[in-house]
Scaffold this active site. Structure first.
Site, PDB file in Angstrom:
ATOM      1  N   LEU A   1     -13.137  -2.888  -8.282  1.00  0.00           N
ATOM      2  CA  LEU A   1     -13.057  -3.207  -6.853  1.00  0.00           C
ATOM      3  C   LEU A   1     -11.660  -3.662  -6.468  1.00  0.00           C
ATOM      4  O   LEU A   1     -10.917  -4.199  -7.290  1.00  0.00           O
ATOM      5  CB  LEU A   1     -14.090  -4.270  -6.472  1.00  0.00           C
ATOM      6  CG  LEU A   1     -13.979  -5.677  -7.058  1.00  0.00           C
ATOM      7  CD1 LEU A   1     -12.912  -6.516  -6.383  1.00  0.00           C
ATOM      8  CD2 LEU A   1     -15.312  -6.374  -6.926  1.00  0.00           C
TER       9      LEU A   1
ATOM     10  N   ILE B   1       2.502   4.515  -3.330  1.00  0.00           N
ATOM     11  CA  ILE B   1       3.948   4.729  -3.523  1.00  0.00           C
ATOM     12  C   ILE B   1       4.728   4.074  -2.382  1.00  0.00           C
ATOM     13  O   ILE B   1       5.803   4.544  -2.025  1.00  0.00           O
ATOM     14  CB  ILE B   1       4.313   6.235  -3.688  1.00  0.00           C
ATOM     15  CG1 ILE B   1       3.827   7.066  -2.496  1.00  0.00           C
ATOM     16  CG2 ILE B   1       3.783   6.780  -5.004  1.00  0.00           C
ATOM     17  CD1 ILE B   1       4.434   8.476  -2.461  1.00  0.00           C
ATOM     18  N   TYR B   2       4.169   2.996  -1.852  1.00  0.00           N
ATOM     19  CA  TYR B   2       4.914   2.266  -0.816  1.00  0.00           C
ATOM     20  C   TYR B   2       5.917   1.324  -1.489  1.00  0.00           C
ATOM     21  O   TYR B   2       5.543   0.545  -2.356  1.00  0.00           O
ATOM     22  CB  TYR B   2       3.970   1.424   0.041  1.00  0.00           C
ATOM     23  CG  TYR B   2       3.116   2.254   0.966  1.00  0.00           C
ATOM     24  CD1 TYR B   2       3.616   2.694   2.187  1.00  0.00           C
ATOM     25  CD2 TYR B   2       1.821   2.607   0.609  1.00  0.00           C
ATOM     26  CE1 TYR B   2       2.835   3.463   3.036  1.00  0.00           C
ATOM     27  CE2 TYR B   2       1.036   3.378   1.462  1.00  0.00           C
ATOM     28  CZ  TYR B   2       1.544   3.803   2.671  1.00  0.00           C
ATOM     29  OH  TYR B   2       0.776   4.568   3.499  1.00  0.00           O
TER      30      TYR B   2
ATOM     31  N   CYS C   1      -4.735  -9.620 -10.544  1.00  0.00           N
ATOM     32  CA  CYS C   1      -5.000  -8.592 -11.557  1.00  0.00           C
ATOM     33  C   CYS C   1      -3.749  -7.913 -12.111  1.00  0.00           C
ATOM     34  O   CYS C   1      -3.505  -7.997 -13.317  1.00  0.00           O
ATOM     35  CB  CYS C   1      -5.949  -7.547 -10.991  1.00  0.00           C
ATOM     36  SG  CYS C   1      -7.594  -8.229 -10.699  1.00  0.00           S
TER      37      CYS C   1
END
Ligand code: NAD
Length: 443
Positions: free
Chosen positions: A157, A257-258, A267
């Site tokens: 998630l 890909i920002y 995480c």
């Protein structure tokens, strides 16, 4: 089915609620008594879109309950989920003390064949450790005849979209070689597996590694793009044009890909670090992962460097409006958030911060409540009042179309330091706002 979930954090609460929503009878157990008491009163400990009404409805229906009574919780479930934290140890490896404590609790209280499911993100080999911990306790209970199976079922998630991800998962990875366990897990996830087959069954170690590989791949995309953004800035190219140029290749794609101010959250940083430590532990030099981590560490300082350079290193007494404190939009989670690196650097340089975030104000108060250089503001406009300049750290939707005239009026120096490339540099130039972004030349 009767399910027990250990750990009522982001993962445990969302997972338990979604299983109850699908019709299972779920008992969630936590050692944090105040969290459990609050949940019983309908007070939700985290912000996650769509979660609150679902928790309340399922709690009221009796399918979802909360307790600190671990023995009763174990007695309830045929399947026991472990969804407790696996924070970094001192050396960055995943600390398994909470996972193993739950394993022992399950072993102390189980009274029939039990399927123990590791949902926490855990290093390869953890299922073996959980198996050993349970076997040890059972041997002491002289109940070695009680049988169990440890299954790996990592969670994918995304905070900010957790309910949707749980209700409509892209994939359900199940690591087990037991025919009975896979059958039970199939029955459990049947309501989530109707549209097309989403269950991917594999051996336990591969399932454990799949979770780390997924997060490390995503972190790699971000760090790679930030590396190219740094090059673009220095070479006079525009990273946004480059992003479109490469994203159009279906082998690359537009997702993740920002360019920006680095990844944060509970995480990616810890999982990249933990996989590096796992590799170290078997004398393998994880060169790519180390570079991903190093680039991210540096990228988190990029906004401060631009601010510091703009003011020629003289930030003492300056005040900065900071928009966006959570590590990404649609969450109140500030663990490893780039905003923290920026604010702490500004304070260390003698500057003040007027901060606003749509959801993370309470969390900011909890973390930095005593910080003299911090003023918490109720709106994004209030944060601008009397500030010298504006820094945007998180790309919340309400920041995308601000009132630029008001920004110009309120700021002593009409300059925006944008860590998320929300605006067109040429448009900013026309509006008379000095504009720094990532991977594009300032205007
Ligand atoms: P969290 O810190 O939000 O929640 C963990 C909960 O476990 C806490 O409420 C804590 O009190 C409880 N706990 C600790 N010991 C316990 C015990 N012995 N018995 C019962 N409860 C106990 O953690 P989280 O973000 O939900 O993450 C849990 C795991 O899932 C981690 O391994 C994480 O890496 C992984 N994960 C997290 C996300 C995410 O987006 N947060 C996504 C996928 C996987």
């Amino acid at each position: 089915m009767k399910i027990t979930v250990f750990g009522i954090g982001y993962v445990g609460l969302v997972q338990g609620t979604c299983l109850a929503e699908a019709g299972h009878e779920v008992v969630c157990v936590d050692v944090d008594a105040s969290r459990v008491e609050n949940l019983k009163k309908g007070i939700i400990p985290i912000y996650e879109p769509g979660l609150e009404p679902m928790v309340k409805a399922n709690h009221e229906s009796g399918r979802l309950s909360f307790t600190t009574d671990a023995a009763a919780a174990v007695a309830h479930g045929d399947i026991q989920f472990i969804a407790v934290g696996t924070p970094p140890d001192e050396d960055g490896s995943a600390d398994l003390k909470y996972v193993l404590a739950v394993a022992r609790t399950i072993a102390e209280n189980m009274n029939r064949h039990t399927i123990v499911v590791n949902k926490s993100t855990v290093p390869v080999g953890t299922a073996d450790k959980v198996t050993a911990a349970i076997s040890d306790v059972l041997a002491k209970r002289s109940d070695a005849k009680l049988t169990f199976d440890v299954v790996s079922n990592p969670e994918f998630l995304k905070e900010g979209a957790a309910v949707n991800d749980c209700m409509r998962p892209d994939r359900i990875v199940i690591g087990t070689e037991s025919a009975d366990s896979i059958e039970a897990m199939r029955e459990l996830y049947e309501p989530f597996n109707r549209n097309h087959e989403k269950i991917i069954q594999m051996d336990v170690r591969s399932a454990e590694l799949t979770k780390y590989a997924a997060n490390c791949m995503l972190a790699t995309k971000i760090s790679f793009m930030n590396e190219i953004a740094n090059l673009a800035e220095r070479l006079g190219a525009d990273i946004e044009a480059v992003r479109h140029g490469i994203g159009s290749d279906p082998r690359i794609g537009y997702q993740f890909i920002y360019p920006g101010v680095g990844y944060g959250g509970s995480c990616f940083p810890k999982d990249v670090q933990a996989l590096i430590r796992t590799a170290d532990g078997i004398d393998f030099d994880a060169k790519v992962l180390k570079a991903v981590e190093a680039r991210n560490y540096e990228q988190k300082t990029t906004l401060f460097s631009k601010i510091n350079a703009h003011y020629n290193g003289d930030l003492k007494g300056k005040t900065f409006a900071v928009w966006g404190l959570s590590f990404k939009p649609n969450t109140d989670d500030m663990r490893e958030a780039p905003s923290r690196v920026l604010m702490e650097a500004l304070w260390a340089a003698g500057a003040k911060v007027q901060a606003y975030d749509p959801e993370a104000m309470e969390e900011t108060q909890r973390i930095y409540g005593n910080e003299e250089g911090l003023t918490l503001c109720g709106t994004k406009e209030a944060a601008l009042k009397g500030a010298d300049a504006l820094a945007i750290v998180t790309e919340w939707q309400p920041f995308r179309v601000p009132d630029f005239d008001a920004i110009k009026q309120q700021l002593a120096d009409p300059v925006i330091f944008d860590g998320r490339n929300l605006f067109e540099p040429k448009r900013m130039q026309k509006k008379g706002i000095q504009y720094y972004s990532v991977g594009r030349n300032p205007v």
